[in-house]
Design an enzyme around this catalytic site. Sequence first.
Site, PDB file in Angstrom:
ATOM      1  N   SER A   1       0.824  -1.199   0.000  1.00 50.09           N
ATOM      2  CA  SER A   1       0.000   0.000   0.000  1.00 50.09           C
ATOM      3  C   SER A   1       0.867   1.262   0.000  1.00 50.09           C
ATOM      4  O   SER A   1       1.655   1.459  -0.911  1.00 50.09           O
ATOM      5  CB  SER A   1      -0.944  -0.064   1.210  1.00 50.09           C
ATOM      6  OG  SER A   1      -1.925   0.936   1.150  1.00 50.09           O
TER       7      SER A   1
ATOM      8  N   HIS B   1      -2.420  -1.870  -4.495  1.00 47.52           N
ATOM      9  CA  HIS B   1      -3.887  -1.850  -4.556  1.00 47.52           C
ATOM     10  C   HIS B   1      -4.365  -0.410  -4.660  1.00 47.52           C
ATOM     11  O   HIS B   1      -3.578   0.530  -4.628  1.00 47.52           O
ATOM     12  CB  HIS B   1      -4.510  -2.566  -3.349  1.00 47.52           C
ATOM     13  CG  HIS B   1      -4.324  -1.869  -2.039  1.00 47.52           C
ATOM     14  ND1 HIS B   1      -4.926  -2.285  -0.881  1.00 47.52           N
ATOM     15  CD2 HIS B   1      -3.597  -0.774  -1.683  1.00 47.52           C
ATOM     16  CE1 HIS B   1      -4.586  -1.491   0.118  1.00 47.52           C
ATOM     17  NE2 HIS B   1      -3.781  -0.570  -0.337  1.00 47.52           N
TER      18      HIS B   1
END
Length: 196
Positions: free
Chosen positions: A95, A120
């Site tokens: 992330s 993501h």
Amino acid sequence: MIYLGEKEEKGKDTSSMVMEKLLKSRTIFISGEINQELAEKVSTQLLILQEMGDEPIKIFINSQGGHVEAGDTIHDMIKFVKPKVIVIGTGWVASAGITIYLAADKENRYSLPNTRYMIHQPLGQCRGQATDLHIEALEIARVRKRINKIISTATNQPLEKVENDTDRNYWLNCEEAVEYGIVNKVISSYDELPTV
């Protein structure tokens, strides 16, 4: 006046000594959740190390991600300082951790053998009136587009592929991360890092 017990004083001294040794070796360690406090600490260390000399700075990163803007701050500071920054992924880099990791030039991105990587789309939470929800949704979409561009540029992957891959959690082991263009080289010992 606050009195520190003997254990607390020793702990504080040990922590200061460790920080001093890390700074002397031009090393920063990023571990855990990315937040504003960490962004301030890492940015300060980068600026201090810049003033101490032009030799490369090493950043070890093991993070599940966290606050997008805190990650952006560290990313931008890595690019801002004059010395070359070498990053070494360990544990997991996910992330907002990926945003930080990709701030280093590709030839300066290393991985320890058991590190996992995850890209993501940004996550968001909000409550309120429909208008506020709409505003937040537009902002999340804008942030997602920006992060996907960072990933695409740093990995030389087509933007459309990155957009598809980040639609859900996309996990890679270190060899897959090399193939994807996130990691330059997997190393297993300190001696494999470039020398100044």
